[in-house]
Scaffold this motif. Structure first.
Motif, short mmCIF file in Angstrom:
data_model
loop_
_atom_site.label_atom_id
_atom_site.label_comp_id
_atom_site.label_asym_id
_atom_site.label_seq_id
_atom_site.Cartn_x
_atom_site.Cartn_y
_atom_site.Cartn_z
N GLU A 196 37.23 27.22 68.26
CA GLU A 196 38.22 26.23 67.84
C GLU A 196 37.58 24.88 67.50
N SER A 197 37.91 24.38 66.33
CA SER A 197 37.53 23.04 65.87
C SER A 197 36.04 22.71 65.97
N LEU A 198 35.21 23.73 66.01
CA LEU A 198 33.78 23.43 66.18
C LEU A 198 33.11 23.19 64.83
N GLN A 199 32.47 22.05 64.69
CA GLN A 199 31.77 21.70 63.46
C GLN A 199 30.29 22.00 63.60
N GLN A 200 29.68 22.27 62.46
CA GLN A 200 28.28 22.66 62.45
C GLN A 200 27.36 21.59 63.05
N PHE A 201 27.76 20.33 62.94
CA PHE A 201 26.83 19.30 63.42
C PHE A 201 26.67 19.31 64.94
N MET A 202 27.52 20.03 65.63
CA MET A 202 27.34 20.19 67.08
C MET A 202 26.16 21.11 67.40
N ILE A 203 25.81 22.00 66.46
CA ILE A 203 24.67 22.89 66.67
C ILE A 203 23.40 22.05 66.73
N THR A 221 40.32 25.62 73.83
CA THR A 221 40.11 24.41 74.63
C THR A 221 39.52 23.26 73.80
N ASN A 222 38.67 23.60 72.84
CA ASN A 222 38.10 22.55 72.00
C ASN A 222 39.07 22.19 70.87
N HIS A 223 40.26 21.87 71.27
CA HIS A 223 41.31 21.50 70.31
C HIS A 223 41.69 20.05 70.58
N TYR A 224 41.96 19.31 69.52
CA TYR A 224 42.51 17.98 69.68
C TYR A 224 43.61 18.02 70.74
N TYR A 250 32.14 22.78 76.99
CA TYR A 250 32.87 23.77 77.79
C TYR A 250 33.06 25.07 76.99
N LEU A 251 33.45 24.92 75.75
CA LEU A 251 33.58 26.10 74.87
C LEU A 251 32.26 26.86 74.83
N ASP A 252 31.18 26.13 74.66
CA ASP A 252 29.86 26.75 74.60
C ASP A 252 29.54 27.52 75.88
N GLN A 253 29.88 26.93 77.02
CA GLN A 253 29.63 27.62 78.28
C GLN A 253 30.43 28.92 78.35
#
Ligand code: GP9
Ligand code: MN
Length: 425
Positions: free
Chosen positions: A38-45, A196-199, A229-232
């Protein structure tokens, strides 16, 4: 009327892209997991905050030799957000210019969707999501798409503390999904939709394990925390796959559905990215979202092809050894050397490796400067291609034209065959 499909079929024939034969069928018969980030953008990688990776588990997958990772993959959603992403990924049709097609047409239209196609190849198909079944009209649209099962909130044990922000917490959701996944006859196709990774990116204290950022923009600063948290939760899920041995005979597809930080937060984005005057050009570039395909033995690497959500289904079909020759799909195999690299956004803007169009401005994608050399003819050519594709896709949905399209070997879905009610035995 039935002849309305003719021009669409002709367009598909004329623009057909031969998939990459090197990858044809390499995932044939494997289980498929599609994990919606959810809502995950590439720049978080590979992004670090206070010296710590925000998404260490996804970074690991991203860099693995047997992961095909894409770093120029864009979300293409409109107002339908998550629903548009789902529609594109499983139908290779664009969302509508307004509203969400899953809602307006999901109950009544004929589709030739991934779950139905796979079902007819012997797959069990299931979608998992911790929200109420009616959200985005999933409980109806999924029938039209041929999903055998839809595990929504009432299939999960509910406790007040299990919810945060928008719904069920990802770790609990994914963990509780495993009991159902274990019972699915193989091969299966399972889609898991996190939330969970939602606005507005809120998280209970005990799950916060990275500091918020300090841009001062309240709607932005929690983003790294929920992304972490999503990543975990993904890390835990991947560990479970390994434990069960499912990782050996499954292909795992991960994708971010759309941006998390909208273009109303350019100042905060400037701080997070280090780009001084974060502008409309930058905003277009930051529509990149993660897209990764992970499978034991897959010839992976970071692929720089420009593409987007519309291209996922043709790409997966090729990997699964399914012929896409006669389909009505607006995307094409991302691994094909012939893949056209014009990425359409729902509003008619677009990105190519060379040109980025935002409103009436044409930028050089490499420099971010307004491109003064690009000819009027070239602008018109690119722009027309994009608007033609969008409008043809709209015609398919608005006219329910797939009911007239014969897909060899495919039987039309009968919605009555499906019920997602929880049996009380
Ligand atoms: C709700 C969830 C969120 O069930 O999928 O959808 P979004 O607001 O991101 O479109
Ligand atoms: Mn979403």
């Amino acid at each position: 009327k039935s002849s309305d499909i003719d021009s669409i079929e002709k367009y598909m024939k004329d623009n057909y892209v031969q998939p990459n034969v090197e990858y044809s069928g390499v995932a044939k018969g494997k289980n498929v997991f599609v994990i919606h980030l959810e809502s995950l953008q590439q720049f978080m990688i590979d992004y670090k905050w206070q010296g710590e990776e925000v998404t260490p588990n996804l970074n690991k997958i991203y860099h693995e030799d047997d992961t095909l990772s894409f770093d120029n993959f864009f979300n293409q959603v409109g107002q339908g957000k998550t629903a548009d992403a789902e529609l594109m990924l499983e139908n290779s049709l664009f969302g509508l210019p307004e509203g969400a097609a899953m809602v307006t047409d999901g109950t009544t239209n004929t589709f030739q969707a991934a779950p139905a196609m796979l079902d007819q190849k012997g797959y069990t198909t299931a979608s998992f999501h911790g929200d109420v079944p009616s959200f985005w009209n999933r409980d109806n649209a999924y029938k039209s798409w041929g999903y055998d099962y839809f595990f929504s909130s009432n299939y999960y044990k509910q406790k007040k503390s299990y919810n945060v922000g928008y719904g069920m917490k990802d770790k609990i959701f994914l963990k509780d999904s495993t009991q159902y996944i274990e019972q699915l006859p193989q091969p299966f196709y399972a889609k898991l939709i996190t939330v969970t990774n939602h606005y507005p990116y809120t998280l209970d204290k005990k799950n916060q394990s990275i500091e918020k950022t300090d841009t001062g923009d309240k709607t932005v600063d929690g983003y790294v925390q929920t992304a972490h948290y999503l990543d975990q939760s993904i890390g835990e899920f991947m560990a479970w796959l390994k434990e069960t041995g499912l990782d050996k005979n499954s292909m795992v597809v991960l994708y971010g559905d759309h941006y998390g930080i909208s273009n109303n937060h350019k100042k905060a984005m400037a701080k997070l990215t280090g780009i001084k005057n974060f502008n409309e050009f930058n905003d277009a570039q930051y529509q990149r979202v993660p897209f990764m395909i992970h499978m034991d033995g897959l010839k992976g690497g970071i692929n720089h092809t420009y593409g987007g959500e519309i291209d996922v289904l043709p790409t997966l079909m090729n990997l699964l050894g399914m012929d896409d020759k006669n389909t009505i799909q607006f995307g094409s195999d991302l691994l094909s050397s012939e893949h056209p690299q014009t990425v359409a956004f729902r509003n008619g803007n677009f990105v190519t490796p060379d040109v980025t169009k935002v409103g009436s401005n044409y930028y050089n994608t490499k420099t971010g400067k307004v491109d003064k050399k690009i000819s009027t003819a070239e602008k018109a050519k690119l722009s027309n291609k994009v608007t033609t594709e969008l409008s043809l896709s709209d015609r398919v949905i608005n006219g329910d034209l797939l009911r007239f399209h014969k897909l060899p070997g495919f039987t039309a879905v009968n919605r009555k065959d499906f019920s997602y009610k929880k049996s009380t035995t």
